[in-house]
Design an enzyme around this catalytic site. Structure first.
Site, short mmCIF file in Angstrom:
data_model
loop_
_atom_site.label_atom_id
_atom_site.label_comp_id
_atom_site.label_asym_id
_atom_site.label_seq_id
_atom_site.Cartn_x
_atom_site.Cartn_y
_atom_site.Cartn_z
N ASP A 192 42.31 40.16 38.22
CA ASP A 192 43.42 39.53 38.94
C ASP A 192 44.70 39.47 38.11
OD1 ASP A 192 42.71 37.69 37.05
OD2 ASP A 192 42.35 36.03 38.44
N CYS A 198 42.59 39.18 33.46
CA CYS A 198 41.25 39.51 32.96
C CYS A 198 41.16 39.52 31.44
CB CYS A 198 40.74 40.82 33.55
SG CYS A 198 41.78 42.25 33.19
N HIS A 216 36.76 53.10 20.11
CA HIS A 216 36.90 51.64 20.06
C HIS A 216 38.00 51.27 19.07
CE1 HIS A 216 33.73 52.10 16.80
NE2 HIS A 216 34.67 51.41 16.17
N HIS A 239 41.59 47.13 33.23
CA HIS A 239 40.68 45.99 33.37
C HIS A 239 39.80 45.80 32.13
CE1 HIS A 239 38.41 42.91 35.38
NE2 HIS A 239 37.29 43.52 35.07
#
Length: 284
Positions: free
Chosen positions: A85, A88, A245, A267
Site C-alpha cells: 500500500d 510496505c 542481495h 514491493h
C-alpha cells in the site's frame, strides 16, 4: 523523486499546472488498486512456507522469477507477506524489529530508550508538538505494554493488523526517517533532486503516508532504527550494487543482518532463513 520545476511563460510568470482528465482517471485507478489490495491482503500476514512464493511463478510467463524463487527457497524457509500500500518497506522493518523485541527483552528496553531520544530530537528539529504527543507517545506506549506483558504476542499482531493503530505506529518510523535525514542534511543533500531541499524532500516523500520508500529513505530508516538489514532481490538490476542481495549498513559484512526483506518490483516482504543446518549460502 522531485517534480520538475515549473516552466515560466514569456512574462516570467510560472505556468500553472493543469490536471488533465486522463490524469484524474489514472489517480482514481491507482486509488482503486490500493483499496482492492487492502481488502484482499492483511497489513501483516501470518508466516507462510516459502514454497508459496515459488508457486506464484511458472516457466512460461516468469521463468526468471521462478528460478530465483526456487534458488532462494534453498536458504529461506518462510515468508511473511506485507500489504502493498506504499508503506510496505516501513511496515516490513517495523514487523522485523517487533519480532526481535518480542524475543529479546534487553533489545526492547534499548529501543524504548532510543524512541524517547528520537521524540526529543523531533521536538528539537521543529516538528509540531502534536506529532510527538500523538504518534511518538502512542508508539512508546505500545512498546511499554509489550515490555510489561499487557500486550501478548497474539495481541501485538492483532494491533499490527488494525489499520488505525498500525498506521499510527508506522508513522513513527516515517518521522524518525525524516529526522535522520534532516540531522544529516549535508551528507544527503547531494542525492536529492536539484531544486529541492532535504526538508522539502522529507515533507513530500517521507512524512506522507502511502509514499513508497526510495533508496535514500531505506538507508535512513535502517540507520535511524539501529538495525542491520539484508535485501534479497528477485531482479538483480534493482540492487544498488548490481548483486542479488544488498546489506545495509554495508560497512561490515562479517555481522549478520537482523532482518531480511525480499524485494520484488515495487514491493517488500519479510523472509526468514531456514535453520543453519538446512540452508546453503547463495553466492552474490
Amino acid at each position: 523523486m522531485a517534480n520538475e520545476p515549473q516552466k515560466s511563460d514569456d512574462n516570467g510568470q510560472a505556468a500553472e499546472a493543469v490536471v488533465t482528465d486522463d490524469e484524474i482517471v489514472l489517480q482514481d485507478q491507482q486509488l482503486k488498486t490500493i483499496e482492492d489490495e487492502q481488502k484482499s491482503v492483511p497489513l501483516v500476514a501470518t508466516l507462510a512456507p516459502f514454497s508459496i512464493l515459488c508457486a506464484e511463478y511458472d516457466n512460461e510467463t516468469s521463468a526468471a522469477f521462478l528460478s530465483k524463487a526456487t534458488e532462494l527457497s534453498e536458504v529461506y524457509g518462510e515468508i511473511r507477506y506485507i500489504r502493498g500500500d506504499g508503506n510496505c518497506f516501513y511496515r516490513a522493518i517495523l514487523v522485523g524489529l517487533i519480532e526481535i523485541m518480542l524475543k529479546d527483552r534487553a533489545r526492547l528496553e534499548k529501543f524504548i530508550a532510543s524512541s524517547r531520544d528520537w521524540t526529543r530530537t523531533l521536538v528539537e528539529l521543529g516538528f509540531p508538538d502534536w506529532t510527538c504527543t500523538d504518534f511518538c507517545d502512542f508508539f512508546i506506549e505500545f512498546l511499554e505494554k509489550i515490555h510489561s506483558g499487557v500486550h501478548t504476542e497474539e495481541a501485538v499482531y492483532t494491533i499490527l493488523n488494525d489499520d488505525g493503530s498500525a498506521n499510527y505506529i508506522l508513522m513513527f518510523f516515517r518521522l524518525i526517517t525524516s529526522a535522520f535525514l534532516k540531522q544529516n542534511s549535508e551528507e544527503y543533500a547531494p542525492f536529492i533532486d536539484e531544486g529541492m531541499t532535504v526538508a522539502q524532500y522529507c515533507e513530500q516523500e517521507i512524512e506522507p503516508m502511502w509514499k513508497d520508500a526510495d533508496h535514500l529513505a531505506i538507508n535512513s530508516l535502517i540507520k535511524a532504527a539501529g538495525t542491520r538489514v539484508r535485501i534479497e532481490y528477485m531482479d538483480r538490476t534493482a540492487a544498488p550494487n548490481g548483486g542479488w542481495h544488498y546489506d545495509i549498513p554495508s560497512d561490515d559484512q562479517q555481522i549478520a543482518p537482523e532482518i531480511t526483506l525480499l524485494y520484488r518490483p515495487g514491493h517488500y516482504d519479510v523472509i526468514y532463513k531456514k535453520d543453519s543446518t538446512e540452508a546453503s549460502e547463495i553466492e552474490n
